[in-house]
Design a protein around this motif. Structure first.
Motif, PDB file in Angstrom:
ATOM      1  N   PRO A   4       0.811  -1.220   0.000  1.00  0.00           N
ATOM      2  CA  PRO A   4       0.000   0.000   0.000  1.00  0.00           C
ATOM      3  C   PRO A   4       0.841   1.266   0.000  1.00  0.00           C
ATOM      4  CG  PRO A   4      -0.065  -1.060   2.147  1.00  0.00           C
ATOM      5  CD  PRO A   4       0.613  -2.012   1.223  1.00  0.00           C
ATOM      6  N   THR A   5       0.283   2.285  -0.628  1.00  0.00           N
ATOM      7  CA  THR A   5       0.938   3.588  -0.692  1.00  0.00           C
ATOM      8  C   THR A   5      -0.021   4.655  -0.197  1.00  0.00           C
ATOM      9  OG1 THR A   5       0.210   3.934  -2.972  1.00  0.00           O
ATOM     10  CG2 THR A   5       2.384   2.936  -2.653  1.00  0.00           C
ATOM     11  N   ALA A   6       0.534   5.807   0.149  1.00  0.00           N
ATOM     12  CA  ALA A   6      -0.250   6.999   0.460  1.00  0.00           C
ATOM     13  C   ALA A   6      -0.141   7.951  -0.714  1.00  0.00           C
ATOM     14  CB  ALA A   6       0.272   7.667   1.729  1.00  0.00           C
ATOM     15  N   ILE A   7      -1.232   8.648  -1.002  1.00  0.00           N
ATOM     16  CA  ILE A   7      -1.284   9.561  -2.142  1.00  0.00           C
ATOM     17  C   ILE A   7      -1.687  10.942  -1.637  1.00  0.00           C
ATOM     18  CG2 ILE A   7      -2.338  10.055  -4.384  1.00  0.00           C
ATOM     19  CD1 ILE A   7      -3.036   6.957  -4.393  1.00  0.00           C
ATOM     20  N   LEU A   8      -0.803  11.889  -1.784  1.00  0.00           N
ATOM     21  CA  LEU A   8      -1.035  13.262  -1.351  1.00  0.00           C
ATOM     22  C   LEU A   8      -1.406  14.121  -2.557  1.00  0.00           C
ATOM     23  CD1 LEU A   8      -0.760  15.691   0.676  1.00  0.00           C
ATOM     24  CD2 LEU A   8       1.666  15.758   0.021  1.00  0.00           C
ATOM     25  N   GLN A   9      -2.475  14.889  -2.424  1.00  0.00           N
ATOM     26  CA  GLN A   9      -2.867  15.872  -3.433  1.00  0.00           C
ATOM     27  C   GLN A   9      -2.924  17.242  -2.770  1.00  0.00           C
ATOM     28  OE1 GLN A   9      -6.631  14.010  -4.613  1.00  0.00           O
ATOM     29  NE2 GLN A   9      -5.762  13.642  -6.636  1.00  0.00           N
ATOM     30  N   VAL A  10      -2.253  18.206  -3.376  1.00  0.00           N
ATOM     31  CA  VAL A  10      -2.205  19.563  -2.824  1.00  0.00           C
ATOM     32  C   VAL A  10      -2.454  20.568  -3.936  1.00  0.00           C
ATOM     33  CG1 VAL A  10      -0.739  21.329  -1.758  1.00  0.00           C
ATOM     34  CG2 VAL A  10      -0.645  18.979  -0.917  1.00  0.00           C
ATOM     35  N   ILE A  11      -3.283  21.574  -3.654  1.00  0.00           N
ATOM     36  CA  ILE A  11      -3.460  22.740  -4.520  1.00  0.00           C
ATOM     37  C   ILE A  11      -3.212  23.968  -3.656  1.00  0.00           C
ATOM     38  CG2 ILE A  11      -5.014  24.048  -6.011  1.00  0.00           C
ATOM     39  CD1 ILE A  11      -6.580  21.517  -6.518  1.00  0.00           C
ATOM     40  N   CYS A  12      -2.286  24.817  -4.088  1.00  0.00           N
ATOM     41  CA  CYS A  12      -1.948  25.987  -3.282  1.00  0.00           C
ATOM     42  C   CYS A  12      -1.406  27.093  -4.181  1.00  0.00           C
ATOM     43  CB  CYS A  12      -0.922  25.626  -2.208  1.00  0.00           C
ATOM     44  SG  CYS A  12       0.684  25.126  -2.843  1.00  0.00           S
ATOM     45  N   LEU A  18       8.292  24.831  -3.701  1.00  0.00           N
ATOM     46  CA  LEU A  18       7.182  24.013  -3.222  1.00  0.00           C
ATOM     47  C   LEU A  18       7.457  22.519  -3.407  1.00  0.00           C
ATOM     48  CD1 LEU A  18       4.092  26.104  -4.356  1.00  0.00           C
ATOM     49  CD2 LEU A  18       4.692  25.487  -2.014  1.00  0.00           C
ATOM     50  N   VAL A  19       8.055  22.159  -4.539  1.00  0.00           N
ATOM     51  CA  VAL A  19       8.370  20.752  -4.758  1.00  0.00           C
ATOM     52  C   VAL A  19       9.316  20.251  -3.662  1.00  0.00           C
ATOM     53  CG1 VAL A  19       9.502  19.104  -6.299  1.00  0.00           C
ATOM     54  CG2 VAL A  19       7.977  20.840  -7.241  1.00  0.00           C
ATOM     55  N   HIS A  39       2.221  20.450 -11.378  1.00  0.00           N
ATOM     56  CA  HIS A  39       1.806  21.334 -12.463  1.00  0.00           C
ATOM     57  C   HIS A  39       1.621  22.733 -11.908  1.00  0.00           C
ATOM     58  CE1 HIS A  39      -0.221  23.043 -15.892  1.00  0.00           C
ATOM     59  NE2 HIS A  39      -1.301  23.295 -15.172  1.00  0.00           N
ATOM     60  N   THR A  40       2.131  23.703 -12.644  1.00  0.00           N
ATOM     61  CA  THR A  40       1.935  25.109 -12.288  1.00  0.00           C
ATOM     62  C   THR A  40       1.058  25.761 -13.339  1.00  0.00           C
ATOM     63  OG1 THR A  40       4.099  25.250 -11.216  1.00  0.00           O
ATOM     64  CG2 THR A  40       3.043  27.322 -11.832  1.00  0.00           C
ATOM     65  N   ASP A  41      -0.069  26.293 -12.906  1.00  0.00           N
ATOM     66  CA  ASP A  41      -0.956  27.059 -13.782  1.00  0.00           C
ATOM     67  C   ASP A  41      -0.555  28.519 -13.632  1.00  0.00           C
ATOM     68  OD1 ASP A  41      -3.109  28.569 -14.861  1.00  0.00           O
ATOM     69  OD2 ASP A  41      -4.451  26.851 -14.636  1.00  0.00           O
ATOM     70  N   LEU A  42       0.222  28.999 -14.580  1.00  0.00           N
ATOM     71  CA  LEU A  42       0.762  30.352 -14.467  1.00  0.00           C
ATOM     72  C   LEU A  42      -0.341  31.393 -14.492  1.00  0.00           C
ATOM     73  CD1 LEU A  42       3.869  30.010 -16.822  1.00  0.00           C
ATOM     74  CD2 LEU A  42       3.820  29.986 -14.316  1.00  0.00           C
ATOM     75  N   LEU A  46      -1.438  29.059  -9.528  1.00  0.00           N
ATOM     76  CA  LEU A  46      -1.657  27.912  -8.655  1.00  0.00           C
ATOM     77  C   LEU A  46      -0.647  26.806  -8.926  1.00  0.00           C
ATOM     78  CD1 LEU A  46      -5.555  27.579  -8.735  1.00  0.00           C
ATOM     79  CD2 LEU A  46      -4.151  28.446  -6.842  1.00  0.00           C
ATOM     80  N   PHE A  47      -0.325  26.092  -7.874  1.00  0.00           N
ATOM     81  CA  PHE A  47       0.562  24.938  -7.952  1.00  0.00           C
ATOM     82  C   PHE A  47      -0.227  23.699  -7.548  1.00  0.00           C
ATOM     83  CE2 PHE A  47       3.429  21.983  -5.753  1.00  0.00           C
ATOM     84  CZ  PHE A  47       4.370  21.748  -6.748  1.00  0.00           C
ATOM     85  N   LEU A  48      -0.141  22.649  -8.361  1.00  0.00           N
ATOM     86  CA  LEU A  48      -0.829  21.397  -8.090  1.00  0.00           C
ATOM     87  C   LEU A  48       0.208  20.285  -7.974  1.00  0.00           C
ATOM     88  CD1 LEU A  48      -2.760  23.236 -10.043  1.00  0.00           C
ATOM     89  CD2 LEU A  48      -4.122  21.150 -10.181  1.00  0.00           C
ATOM     90  N   SER A  49       0.027  19.427  -6.992  1.00  0.00           N
ATOM     91  CA  SER A  49       0.998  18.363  -6.780  1.00  0.00           C
ATOM     92  C   SER A  49       0.307  17.071  -6.376  1.00  0.00           C
ATOM     93  CB  SER A  49       2.001  18.770  -5.696  1.00  0.00           C
ATOM     94  OG  SER A  49       2.961  17.757  -5.485  1.00  0.00           O
TER      95      SER A  49
END
Length: 291
Positions: A4-12, A18-19, A39-42, A46-49
């Protein structure tokens, strides 16, 4: 089954390092990262990870990870959530009379292709009871008419609560869910429940009813299907996955429908797996899909 793994999702809000900060948080707790996508939405700033790491050897117990992620997201001024790969969300499938998407999803679930369970199938027609029960799902027939829609949706919501449903899939349901239903089921924030629909056209073309007929009338050379999250806007929710197939002047409407059903099955199954594997992030009315 893999470990099993853990999956982190962040939007900030986007900013430097940040990485490093996110991966450093995982590393500081002893996590071995398996996948990392960003992903960075310029335009939106926003930064999505999405970061996935092995639970084996991680310094925090499983029950402590979600509070720690909430604190991390708050420090970054954004939203965050964590999921675990060995969780099997409880999914309800809504259908009408067409069975091709229902059968495909139930088969893929039984074969282990879709990490979920399907305890409940809901329909406004009795036709597909044997199909659902053949795969071990409870089938509930709730007739839907103009005068009974509110009452039927109340019954649907109660069924979803009774069966602890986390996700609803509209597999050719052919009914429009009311804003009240969506608000009550989905809730708020990144942890809110979701509804996924399959629409039989390559959106945003041919929204609404009879898209294959309208596509044939226009003489299109490419048709498709679109799996998307459901919002109050008809066929206007964030798109997860699309599939297409070529058609020609020799094809009649029945040919378009036949070819389109293959697209519907494929697009819906792909979208559902992406969602279940936490590879989709919704923001500003659109999706980022880490495939």
């Amino acid at each position: 089954m893999s470990a099993p793994t853990a999956i982190l999702q962040v939007i900030c809000p986007d900013r430097p390092a940040l990485v490093s900060e996110l991966s450093g948080w995982v590393a500081a707790n002893g996590g071995n990262i398996r996948h990392a996508d960003h992903h960075t939405d310029l335009g939106a700033g926003l930064f999505l990870s999405r970061i996935e790491w092995a639970l084996d050897g991680f310094g925090l117990p499983r029950e402590a990870i979600a509070p720690a992620v909430a604190a991390l997201a708050e420090r970054l001024g954004g939203e965050g959530q964590v999921h675990f790969s060995d969780e099997l969300p409880r999914v309800a499938i809504f259908v009408s009379k067409q069975d091709h998407c229902l059968v495909d999803l139930l088969w893929r679930t039984r074969a282990g292709e879709l990490p979920m369970t399907v305890p409940l199938v809901v329909s406004n027609h009795p036709d597909l009871c044997a199909v659902a029960e053949g795969f071990g799902a409870t089938y509930v027939h709730l007739p839907m008419s103009v005068g009974s829609k509110e009452e039927a949706e109340q019954a649907q919501l109660q069924l979803l609560a009774d069966h602890q449903i986390e996700l609803v899939v509209l597999a050719k349901y052919m009914q429009v869910l009311s804003p009240s239903f969506l608000a009550r089921f989905r809730g708020e924030g990144m942890q809110g429940h979701q509804v996924i629909n399959i629409h039989h056209s390559f959106l945003p073309a041919f929204k609404g009813a009879q898209p294959y007929h309208r596509a044939w009338e226009r003489g299109v050379k490419l048709i498709g299907a679109t799996a998307h999250y459901v919002t109050e806007e008809l066929d206007g929710g964030p798109i997860i996955e699309q599939a297409t197939v070529h058609v020609s002047h020799r094809d009649d409407v029945d040919d378009l429908i036949r070819k389109g059903r293959d697209c519907e099955r494929l697009a819906l199954a792909r979208a559902l797996r992406l969602h279940l594997c936490r590879q989709v992030m919704v923001y500003r009315g659109r999706t980022a899909v880490f495939d």
